[in-house]
Design a protein around this motif. Structure first.
Motif, PDB file in Angstrom:
ATOM      1  N   SER A 320      37.402  34.285   7.630  1.00 47.23           N
ATOM      2  CA  SER A 320      37.679  33.023   6.955  1.00 47.23           C
ATOM      3  C   SER A 320      37.421  31.838   7.874  1.00 47.23           C
ATOM      4  O   SER A 320      36.876  30.815   7.441  1.00 47.23           O
ATOM      5  CB  SER A 320      39.122  33.001   6.454  1.00 47.23           C
ATOM      6  N   ARG A 321      37.807  31.956   9.143  1.00 55.07           N
ATOM      7  CA  ARG A 321      37.576  30.856  10.087  1.00 55.07           C
ATOM      8  C   ARG A 321      36.081  30.616  10.289  1.00 55.07           C
ATOM      9  O   ARG A 321      35.637  29.478  10.403  1.00 55.07           O
ATOM     10  CB  ARG A 321      38.245  31.162  11.424  1.00 55.07           C
ATOM     11  N   ILE A 322      35.290  31.706  10.354  1.00 58.45           N
ATOM     12  CA  ILE A 322      33.840  31.567  10.491  1.00 58.45           C
ATOM     13  C   ILE A 322      33.265  30.943   9.231  1.00 58.45           C
ATOM     14  O   ILE A 322      32.412  30.067   9.273  1.00 58.45           O
ATOM     15  CB  ILE A 322      33.192  32.931  10.779  1.00 58.45           C
ATOM     16  N   GLY A 323      33.749  31.423   8.075  1.00 57.17           N
ATOM     17  CA  GLY A 323      33.368  30.845   6.793  1.00 57.17           C
ATOM     18  C   GLY A 323      31.977  31.237   6.335  1.00 57.17           C
ATOM     19  O   GLY A 323      31.406  32.233   6.784  1.00 57.17           O
ATOM     20  N   GLY A 324      31.414  30.431   5.428  1.00 53.63           N
ATOM     21  CA  GLY A 324      30.105  30.725   4.864  1.00 53.63           C
ATOM     22  C   GLY A 324      30.089  32.089   4.202  1.00 53.63           C
ATOM     23  O   GLY A 324      30.984  32.416   3.414  1.00 53.63           O
ATOM     24  N   THR A 325      29.082  32.896   4.532  1.00 53.75           N
ATOM     25  CA  THR A 325      28.942  34.220   3.920  1.00 53.75           C
ATOM     26  C   THR A 325      29.720  35.307   4.653  1.00 53.75           C
ATOM     27  O   THR A 325      29.714  36.460   4.218  1.00 53.75           O
ATOM     28  CB  THR A 325      27.462  34.628   3.879  1.00 53.75           C
ATOM     29  N   MET A 326      30.417  34.962   5.757  1.00 53.95           N
ATOM     30  CA  MET A 326      31.121  35.998   6.511  1.00 53.95           C
ATOM     31  C   MET A 326      32.240  36.683   5.716  1.00 53.95           C
ATOM     32  O   MET A 326      32.391  37.913   5.795  1.00 53.95           O
ATOM     33  CB  MET A 326      31.670  35.444   7.819  1.00 53.95           C
ATOM     34  N   ARG A 363      24.217  37.155  10.251  1.00 55.12           N
ATOM     35  CA  ARG A 363      23.902  35.756  10.504  1.00 55.12           C
ATOM     36  C   ARG A 363      24.427  34.934   9.327  1.00 55.12           C
ATOM     37  O   ARG A 363      23.952  35.064   8.204  1.00 55.12           O
ATOM     38  CB  ARG A 363      22.398  35.556  10.653  1.00 55.12           C
ATOM     39  N   VAL A 364      25.373  34.087   9.604  1.00 55.75           N
ATOM     40  CA  VAL A 364      26.119  33.389   8.558  1.00 55.75           C
ATOM     41  C   VAL A 364      25.264  32.328   7.879  1.00 55.75           C
ATOM     42  O   VAL A 364      24.524  31.586   8.531  1.00 55.75           O
ATOM     43  CB  VAL A 364      27.384  32.739   9.140  1.00 55.75           C
ATOM     44  N   VAL A 365      25.391  32.255   6.558  1.00 51.24           N
ATOM     45  CA  VAL A 365      24.826  31.154   5.773  1.00 51.24           C
ATOM     46  C   VAL A 365      25.991  30.242   5.387  1.00 51.24           C
ATOM     47  O   VAL A 365      26.935  30.675   4.719  1.00 51.24           O
ATOM     48  CB  VAL A 365      24.115  31.669   4.506  1.00 51.24           C
ATOM     49  N   GLU A 366      25.936  29.004   5.829  1.00 52.62           N
ATOM     50  CA  GLU A 366      27.010  28.050   5.531  1.00 52.62           C
ATOM     51  C   GLU A 366      26.886  27.529   4.100  1.00 52.62           C
ATOM     52  O   GLU A 366      25.790  27.436   3.558  1.00 52.62           O
ATOM     53  CB  GLU A 366      26.953  26.871   6.511  1.00 52.62           C
ATOM     54  N   ASP A 367      28.040  27.193   3.504  1.00 49.72           N
ATOM     55  CA  ASP A 367      28.077  26.573   2.174  1.00 49.72           C
ATOM     56  C   ASP A 367      27.141  27.299   1.214  1.00 49.72           C
ATOM     57  O   ASP A 367      26.287  26.695   0.564  1.00 49.72           O
ATOM     58  CB  ASP A 367      27.713  25.091   2.263  1.00 49.72           C
ATOM     59  N   ALA A 368      27.321  28.614   1.125  1.00 44.75           N
ATOM     60  CA  ALA A 368      26.367  29.479   0.424  1.00 44.75           C
ATOM     61  C   ALA A 368      26.397  29.271  -1.082  1.00 44.75           C
ATOM     62  O   ALA A 368      27.464  29.114  -1.690  1.00 44.75           O
ATOM     63  CB  ALA A 368      26.661  30.936   0.740  1.00 44.75           C
ATOM     64  N   LEU A 370      25.592  30.906  -4.920  1.00 45.47           N
ATOM     65  CA  LEU A 370      25.920  32.225  -5.461  1.00 45.47           C
ATOM     66  C   LEU A 370      24.842  33.241  -5.098  1.00 45.47           C
ATOM     67  O   LEU A 370      25.151  34.380  -4.725  1.00 45.47           O
ATOM     68  CB  LEU A 370      26.082  32.143  -6.981  1.00 45.47           C
ATOM     69  N   SER A 371      23.578  32.853  -5.181  1.00 46.97           N
ATOM     70  CA  SER A 371      22.492  33.785  -4.856  1.00 46.97           C
ATOM     71  C   SER A 371      22.570  34.240  -3.408  1.00 46.97           C
ATOM     72  O   SER A 371      22.276  35.401  -3.093  1.00 46.97           O
ATOM     73  CB  SER A 371      21.136  33.128  -5.129  1.00 46.97           C
ATOM     74  N   GLU A 372      22.982  33.357  -2.504  1.00 48.30           N
ATOM     75  CA  GLU A 372      23.104  33.714  -1.087  1.00 48.30           C
ATOM     76  C   GLU A 372      24.320  34.603  -0.844  1.00 48.30           C
ATOM     77  O   GLU A 372      24.289  35.486   0.025  1.00 48.30           O
ATOM     78  CB  GLU A 372      23.180  32.444  -0.251  1.00 48.30           C
ATOM     79  N   ILE A 373      25.382  34.398  -1.609  1.00 47.20           N
ATOM     80  CA  ILE A 373      26.551  35.269  -1.512  1.00 47.20           C
ATOM     81  C   ILE A 373      26.193  36.684  -1.966  1.00 47.20           C
ATOM     82  O   ILE A 373      26.539  37.674  -1.307  1.00 47.20           O
ATOM     83  CB  ILE A 373      27.705  34.698  -2.362  1.00 47.20           C
ATOM     84  N   LEU A 374      25.488  36.783  -3.075  1.00 46.83           N
ATOM     85  CA  LEU A 374      25.078  38.104  -3.576  1.00 46.83           C
ATOM     86  C   LEU A 374      24.091  38.765  -2.622  1.00 46.83           C
ATOM     87  O   LEU A 374      24.115  39.988  -2.435  1.00 46.83           O
ATOM     88  CB  LEU A 374      24.477  37.962  -4.972  1.00 46.83           C
ATOM     89  N   ALA A 375      23.225  37.973  -1.995  1.00 49.54           N
ATOM     90  CA  ALA A 375      22.279  38.525  -1.015  1.00 49.54           C
ATOM     91  C   ALA A 375      23.023  39.057   0.210  1.00 49.54           C
ATOM     92  O   ALA A 375      22.663  40.112   0.755  1.00 49.54           O
ATOM     93  CB  ALA A 375      21.267  37.458  -0.603  1.00 49.54           C
ATOM     94  N   ALA A 376      24.078  38.367   0.649  1.00 42.90           N
ATOM     95  CA  ALA A 376      24.880  38.831   1.779  1.00 42.90           C
ATOM     96  C   ALA A 376      25.595  40.135   1.431  1.00 42.90           C
ATOM     97  O   ALA A 376      25.719  41.038   2.271  1.00 42.90           O
ATOM     98  CB  ALA A 376      25.895  37.762   2.177  1.00 42.90           C
ATOM     99  N   ARG A 377      26.048  40.234   0.208  1.00 44.36           N
ATOM    100  CA  ARG A 377      26.663  41.491  -0.251  1.00 44.36           C
ATOM    101  C   ARG A 377      25.668  42.644  -0.162  1.00 44.36           C
ATOM    102  O   ARG A 377      25.983  43.706   0.382  1.00 44.36           O
ATOM    103  CB  ARG A 377      27.133  41.332  -1.701  1.00 44.36           C
TER     104      ARG A 377
END
Length: 390
Positions: A320-326, A363-368, A370-377
């Motif tokens: 949570s502290r790192i944030g983004g897609t972490m 590698r974190v994507v900031e302020d992701a 929805l497509s970037e969140i699903l890609a991280a998954r």
């Protein structure tokens, strides 16, 4: 009359929600969905007569259409089916009782359609909290927590005028006290956890839940996810959310105001209470069940979590502290690891190893988006399949 859709109607929260519908004749079910338990879903459709229902795959949907040919109900499948259940025009509220990240897209669709949300799918806020809370504010809809602990926090906040009342006095919180039972392995050392079995991990001392959430409770990852969920729901800094072990599950959670006053919600461990509170908020109604008898309580135990043994909370706070897609990576790694543990492919403590490995490689994507969140998954799932062959 309040019309509700239930995403995940055959699971623990879904079936208990339907029990509440049976006890209240001013609730009507207009849409249902499930994963694979089509036998129970068919029974629910025949009893509650929704206008639309959804299952996980098209072959199951086609089979259900044949079995329900005498009923006037649309049977859909896949993500489009879940979104149809979430956005059913006649629904006033959507109960998101599904487990896992699969709940993100239908929840966002429901918000876009102007539906209030009774939220029992913590992964939605863990992975996409910034998107969900902004969408809810923009649409002016309410997200009412169904998790026992978050409902307890929400109920404790009612002393701060209405949580949703525009222009209400903002009595500032000092911290949130999020309680945990400690699960079936409370007090054990890492050495003692090295060879625990699936059967042992599934024996929760207080709550009756599905297998995934029960394993998450044993590892305390569930509590870590709840910390992130509370951060988004109540706009509270992650470091102002303190976890306390309360093994009897009497204190469900509490809030402390800046003057030092603590307001807590107490009761027996019964999920029907937070479900019913979300469905009828701000009204309280009679609910059948056991009552808390203070005269039979010798003491209320409270202690701090063992963060050296149970890594679920520190890993979640770090994500949570790192944030983004972490947080998405942390959550998906846990889902993958729990499935592998339940299948007997890894040991209990390897759940933490898989989470830590995925987080270290990401590698974190900031302020992701929805497509970037699903890609991280998807990236996390593929990474762990290659690394662990599980």
């Amino acid at each position: 009359m309040k019309n509700i859709s239930i995403i995940g109607s055959t699971g623990s929260i879904g079936t208990q929600t339907l029990d509440i519908v049976r006890a209240n004749d001013d609730l009507k079910v207009v849409a249902l969905s499930c994963g694979k338990n089509t036998k129970l879903l068919e029974e629910q459709i025949r009893e509650f007569r929704p206008v639309v229902a959804a299952v996980s795959d098209e072959s199951a949907a086609e089979d259900l259409r044949v079995r329900l040919s005498d009923m006037n109900v649309r049977i859909l499948s896949g993500m489009e089916g879940l979104k149809a259940v979430a956005t059913e025009e006649s629904a006033d509220m959507v109960v998101t009782a599904i487990v896992g990240m699969i709940g993100v897209e239908p929840t966002l669709a429901a918000i876009e359609a102007g539906k209030d949300i009774a939220l029992a799918n913590k992964e939605t806020l863990v992975t996409a909290g910034h998107l969900v809370m902004k969408a809810a504010r923009d649409k002016g809809i309410r997200i009412l927590p169904v998790d026992s602990e978050h409902s307890a926090i929400f109920q404790s906040l009612q002393g701060n005028r209405s949580f949703f009342e525009a222009g209400s006095i903002n009595n500032r919180l000092s911290r949130i006290l999020l309680t945990a039972s400690g699960g079936p392995f409370r007090g054990r050392t890492r050495e003692e956890l090295s060879d625990v079995t699936v059967e042992q991990a599934l024996k929760h001392p207080n709550w009756s839940m599905g297998p995934k959430i029960t394993i998450d409770s044993a590892s305390m990852v569930n509590k870590g996810l709840e910390v992130i969920e509370a951060h988004w729901l109540f706009d509270t800094d992650i470091d102002d959310i303190e976890v306390l072990i309360q093994p009897q599950s009497i204190i469900h959670s509490a809030v402390e105001y800046e003057d030092g006053a603590i307001i807590a919600q107490l009761g027996t461990p019964d999920m029907k209470l937070p479900i019913q509170y979300a469905l009828f908020y701000p009204e309280r109604r009679y609910l059948a069940g056991e009552r808390l008898d203070f005269t039979k309580i010798a003491s209320i135990e409270i202690s701090k979590p063992d963060y050296d043994t149970f890594l679920g909370i520190p890993l979640a706070k770090k994500a949570s502290r790192i944030g983004g897609t972490m947080p998405t990576v942390m959550n998906e790694a846990n889902e993958h690891a729990v499935a592998a543990f339940l299948a007997g492919k890894i040991k209990f403590l390897e759940i933490y190893d898989m989470i830590e490995y995925a987080m270290s490689e990401h590698r974190v994507v900031e302020d992701a988006a929805l497509s970037e969140i699903l890609a991280a998954r998807d990236w996390t799932d593929e990474l762990l399949r290659r690394k662990y062959n599980a």
